[in-house]
Every structure is written in structure tokens, then in C-alpha cells.
Design a protein around this motif. Structure first.
Motif, PDB file in Angstrom:
ATOM      1  N   ILE A 171       0.378  -1.474   0.447  1.00  0.00           N
ATOM      2  CA  ILE A 171       0.204   0.021   0.117  1.00  0.00           C
ATOM      3  C   ILE A 171       0.684   1.129   0.175  1.00  0.00           C
ATOM      4  O   ILE A 171       0.408   2.332  -0.797  1.00  0.00           O
ATOM      5  CB  ILE A 171      -1.023   0.088   1.450  1.00  0.00           C
ATOM      6  N   PHE A 175       1.433   1.121  -4.264  1.00  0.00           N
ATOM      7  CA  PHE A 175       0.290   1.676  -5.285  1.00  0.00           C
ATOM      8  C   PHE A 175       0.192   2.762  -5.003  1.00  0.00           C
ATOM      9  O   PHE A 175      -0.401   4.243  -5.566  1.00  0.00           O
ATOM     10  CB  PHE A 175      -0.965   0.935  -3.896  1.00  0.00           C
ATOM     11  N   LYS A 197      -4.365  -2.257  -7.677  1.00  0.00           N
ATOM     12  CA  LYS A 197      -4.559  -1.700  -6.139  1.00  0.00           C
ATOM     13  C   LYS A 197      -6.375  -2.217  -6.971  1.00  0.00           C
ATOM     14  O   LYS A 197      -6.938  -1.941  -5.674  1.00  0.00           O
ATOM     15  CB  LYS A 197      -4.114  -0.267  -6.919  1.00  0.00           C
TER      16      LYS A 197
END
Length: 206
Positions: A171, A175, A197
Motif C-alpha cells: 500500500i 500502490f 490496486k
């Protein structure tokens, strides 16, 4: 700039060669590198670095042979050196061969240059404590090892693995890359940061 993929070793690990006109880096030589070396010779390429995303045996089987043949240093994270003293790093587990001993050098996260190309190195633990991602913005590609795959993620049940930490690594680093960035994993097909994602079930609440 060109990226060439080879499938090496007993687990068919993706080994990558990122090259320009004269120089190249080799990422995760996970088996006998003979065909990689033949490709480098045919292209007239000099290897400047051997980059390990992590030190699990299936990504390092070819480290020594590649280093011996090219004289290039093997780079990894300080946090993964513990694996050199374990079955996960030495090989021999699951009845598979042992890894030829090699001597890596450690690299810190941050901005670097390999084969003349700018590279941002991220510490992205979760699959192993010292898993690294090598992001080459000029190529629009990130070599992510076994952190994330097409519609999946790396195992976290090995010593040094942690699901929560792995999710945070993806994350906070993967991403955040431009959505069109190619994710070049240790196994399986390529994908993109934006596609994972949106569609990776480990992050979409599937």
C-alpha cells in the motif's frame, strides 16, 4: 532500455536483465545462468550489478555463477542476511539443491544508479524481513520479487514473513507508484500497479 525475462531453476523463478546499449543489471538469478550469460555475450553487455530482491534460495541459485562470470557485486538488504544461515537461504529444503555459497554486499533504501539508470530502492518487507523493490522510473518498471504477484501476494508463513507488514509495504510503496508501472514479480506474469490496486483480492476486500 530493454527488459528480458528468463525462467530459471527448479521453481522457474523469473530472472530479469535490464539493459541499455552497453551495460546491464541482472535481477534474481534463480538458477543456472548459462542462458543469461549467453544473452549478455550476444548483446555485448557488461553486467554492473546483480540485484537480489530477497535471499530465498529460489532467487539466489545462480548468484555465485553470475558473479564469478561477470565480476559484478551481488546486492541485497542488510535485513535479509539472516537468511544466509537458514534453510530458506541455503537451499536443501523440500529436497531441492543447496545454493552455492556467495558473498553479497548490502544496499540501503533510497536513490541509486545501476547500469546508468536511476533507481529507487524501497525496503518492502513482509515476504521476508529485508525484501527490496527496485523501481526504475525510466523503464516504468519495478522489480518486486515475491512481494506481490498478478492477483496474489507472496507467502507470509515463512520465518520473517508477516501479512500485515506485507500489506503495508504494498500500500505504501507499490500502490503509490504511477498506475501504469509494470510490476515484475519473482514468479508468474507481469502486471501493473494500477491493475493490482483495483483488482488484487488481497486489497479489494474480495
Amino acid at each position: 532500455m530493454e527488459i528480458k525475462t528468463f525462467h530459471l531453476g527448479p521453481l522457474q523463478t523469473n530472472c530479469y536483465v535490464l539493459s541499455g546499449d552497453k551495460e546491464a543489471v541482472v535481477v534474481d538469478p534463480g538458477g543456472d545462468p548459462a542462458e543469461v550469460l549467453a544473452y549478455l555475450k550476444d548483446k555485448g553487455l557488461t553486467v554492473t550489478h546483480i540485484l537480489n530482491t530477497h535471499l530465498h534460495f529460489d532467487h539466489t541459485y545462480g548468484n555465485k555463477a553470475m558473479a564469478d562470470a561477470t565480476g559484478a557485486p551481488i546486492l541485497c538488504s542488510q535485513e535479509d542476511l539472516y537468511l544466509l544461515e537458514s534453510e530458506l537461504g541455503k537451499g536443501g529444503t523440500f529436497g531441492l539443491p543447496m545454493v552455492d555459497e556467495y558473498t553479497p554486499e548490502t544496499i540501503e533504501p533510497g536513490e541509486h544508479s545501476f547500469a546508468g539508470f536511476a533507481c529507487t530502492v524501497f525496503l518492502t518487507p513482509g515476504h521476508s524481513q529485508g525484501s527490496l523493490t527496485y523501481y526504475f522510473p525510466e523503464a516504468g518498471a519495478a522489480f518486486v520479487g515475491d512481494l506481490i504477484f498478478y492477483r496474489s501476494i507472496g507467502r507470509t508463513d515463512f520465518p520473517g514473513g508477516d501479512m500485515g507488514i506485507l500489506r503495508g509495504s504494498v500500500i505504501n510503496h507499490i500502490f503509490d507508484l504511477p498506475p501504469e508501472t509494470l510490476l515484475l514479480s519473482g514468479h508468474g506474469p507481469e502486471t501493473t500497479a494500477g491493475d493490482e490496486k483495483l483488482h488484487n483480492p488481497f486489497f479489494t476486500g474480495f
